[in-house]
Design a protein around this motif. Sequence first.
Motif, PDB file in Angstrom:
ATOM      1  N   ILE A  60      46.097 163.066 -28.329  1.00  0.00           N
ATOM      2  CA  ILE A  60      45.595 162.359 -27.138  1.00  0.00           C
ATOM      3  C   ILE A  60      45.861 160.865 -27.276  1.00  0.00           C
ATOM      4  CG2 ILE A  60      43.487 161.703 -25.886  1.00  0.00           C
ATOM      5  CD1 ILE A  60      42.437 164.569 -26.590  1.00  0.00           C
ATOM      6  N   ALA A  61      45.560 160.313 -28.443  1.00  0.00           N
ATOM      7  CA  ALA A  61      45.796 158.879 -28.679  1.00  0.00           C
ATOM      8  C   ALA A  61      47.280 158.561 -28.538  1.00  0.00           C
ATOM      9  CB  ALA A  61      45.282 158.474 -30.058  1.00  0.00           C
ATOM     10  N   PHE A  62      48.122 159.422 -29.081  1.00  0.00           N
ATOM     11  CA  PHE A  62      49.567 159.202 -28.997  1.00  0.00           C
ATOM     12  C   PHE A  62      49.993 159.083 -27.539  1.00  0.00           C
ATOM     13  CE2 PHE A  62      54.001 160.405 -28.772  1.00  0.00           C
ATOM     14  CZ  PHE A  62      54.572 159.775 -29.870  1.00  0.00           C
ATOM     15  N   ASP A  63      49.501 159.996 -26.698  1.00  0.00           N
ATOM     16  CA  ASP A  63      49.900 160.016 -25.293  1.00  0.00           C
ATOM     17  C   ASP A  63      49.327 158.852 -24.488  1.00  0.00           C
ATOM     18  OD1 ASP A  63      51.388 162.302 -25.674  1.00  0.00           O
ATOM     19  OD2 ASP A  63      49.785 163.656 -25.027  1.00  0.00           O
ATOM     20  N   HIS A  64      48.153 158.329 -24.901  1.00  0.00           N
ATOM     21  CA  HIS A  64      47.474 157.331 -24.075  1.00  0.00           C
ATOM     22  C   HIS A  64      47.414 155.927 -24.674  1.00  0.00           C
ATOM     23  CE1 HIS A  64      46.061 161.151 -22.348  1.00  0.00           C
ATOM     24  NE2 HIS A  64      46.136 160.469 -21.222  1.00  0.00           N
ATOM     25  N   VAL A  65      47.657 155.802 -25.952  1.00  0.00           N
ATOM     26  CA  VAL A  65      47.529 154.489 -26.597  1.00  0.00           C
ATOM     27  C   VAL A  65      48.884 153.917 -26.986  1.00  0.00           C
ATOM     28  CG1 VAL A  65      46.542 153.258 -28.571  1.00  0.00           C
ATOM     29  CG2 VAL A  65      45.202 155.033 -27.413  1.00  0.00           C
ATOM     30  N   ILE A  66      49.777 154.777 -27.444  1.00  0.00           N
ATOM     31  CA  ILE A  66      51.088 154.317 -27.888  1.00  0.00           C
ATOM     32  C   ILE A  66      51.938 153.998 -26.660  1.00  0.00           C
ATOM     33  CG2 ILE A  66      53.183 154.938 -29.159  1.00  0.00           C
ATOM     34  CD1 ILE A  66      50.676 154.657 -30.906  1.00  0.00           C
ATOM     35  N   SER A  67      52.436 152.773 -26.607  1.00  0.00           N
ATOM     36  CA  SER A  67      53.302 152.361 -25.498  1.00  0.00           C
ATOM     37  C   SER A  67      54.415 151.482 -26.048  1.00  0.00           C
ATOM     38  CB  SER A  67      52.496 151.581 -24.453  1.00  0.00           C
ATOM     39  OG  SER A  67      52.103 150.320 -24.979  1.00  0.00           O
ATOM     40  N   ALA A  68      55.435 151.311 -25.253  1.00  0.00           N
ATOM     41  CA  ALA A  68      56.526 150.424 -25.674  1.00  0.00           C
ATOM     42  C   ALA A  68      55.984 149.020 -25.927  1.00  0.00           C
ATOM     43  CB  ALA A  68      57.632 150.408 -24.627  1.00  0.00           C
ATOM     44  N   ALA A  69      55.092 148.550 -25.061  1.00  0.00           N
ATOM     45  CA  ALA A  69      54.552 147.196 -25.220  1.00  0.00           C
ATOM     46  C   ALA A  69      53.768 147.061 -26.519  1.00  0.00           C
ATOM     47  CB  ALA A  69      53.678 146.827 -24.026  1.00  0.00           C
ATOM     48  N   SER A  70      52.911 148.029 -26.818  1.00  0.00           N
ATOM     49  CA  SER A  70      52.104 147.921 -28.041  1.00  0.00           C
ATOM     50  C   SER A  70      52.971 148.040 -29.290  1.00  0.00           C
ATOM     51  CB  SER A  70      50.991 148.974 -28.061  1.00  0.00           C
ATOM     52  OG  SER A  70      51.522 150.288 -28.166  1.00  0.00           O
ATOM     53  N   GLU A  71      53.940 148.930 -29.255  1.00  0.00           N
ATOM     54  CA  GLU A  71      54.834 149.085 -30.405  1.00  0.00           C
ATOM     55  C   GLU A  71      55.751 147.877 -30.554  1.00  0.00           C
ATOM     56  OE1 GLU A  71      54.937 151.860 -32.842  1.00  0.00           O
ATOM     57  OE2 GLU A  71      52.959 151.570 -31.951  1.00  0.00           O
ATOM     58  N   ASN A  72      56.222 147.335 -29.450  1.00  0.00           N
ATOM     59  CA  ASN A  72      57.069 146.148 -29.519  1.00  0.00           C
ATOM     60  C   ASN A  72      56.302 144.962 -30.097  1.00  0.00           C
ATOM     61  OD1 ASN A  72      59.238 147.552 -28.504  1.00  0.00           O
ATOM     62  ND2 ASN A  72      59.011 146.787 -26.426  1.00  0.00           N
TER      63      ASN A  72
END
Length: 171
Positions: A60-72
């Motif tokens: 669930i966290a992967f689908d809703h928390v991980i984003s290109a912006a946060s990873e970048n």
Amino acid sequence: MAKIGDLVIAGNSAQMANPAFMRELEQWVRFNPRSAMEMGDGLFSAASGNPSLPTALGRIAFDHVISAASENDRYARQIASSAGLAIFIGDEATSAHWIKVGQACQRFALEATRLGLKLAFINQPIEVASLRPELARLIGTAKRPDLVLRFGYGPTLPYAPRRPASQVLSS
């Protein structure tokens, strides 16, 4: 380093915009030690500084928390705090040269470990093929870059489990 960091972020953005890449990435993430040990492979979330979570909650966290912006943002901070970058280049795009690149990388990693350095792959400019020529131009080579690592001093994180060699090699 900043310009190579820009390529890492461009590559990460491209990868995260690719649904097939994201499905495969999620299949490889192990969200907790139990899952990591049961599977014996994959990307153990704690090994990259992320929290350990029950698998269902991790998905669930992967689908809703991980984003290109946060990873970048995370990649930009990591690269900015690194002592340097190492780029390994093969003379040719052949198996023999890839093995030599791997051997050079292994020697670098072992020496870095001996010196107390940490390192991490940031291969997005390699994995996104359209960025590889720009990386080569930035570092001033006509040859093919094959691996990119960042290195420096940092905290010791948990190691990701690996399958025994006997399970992945054939004779």
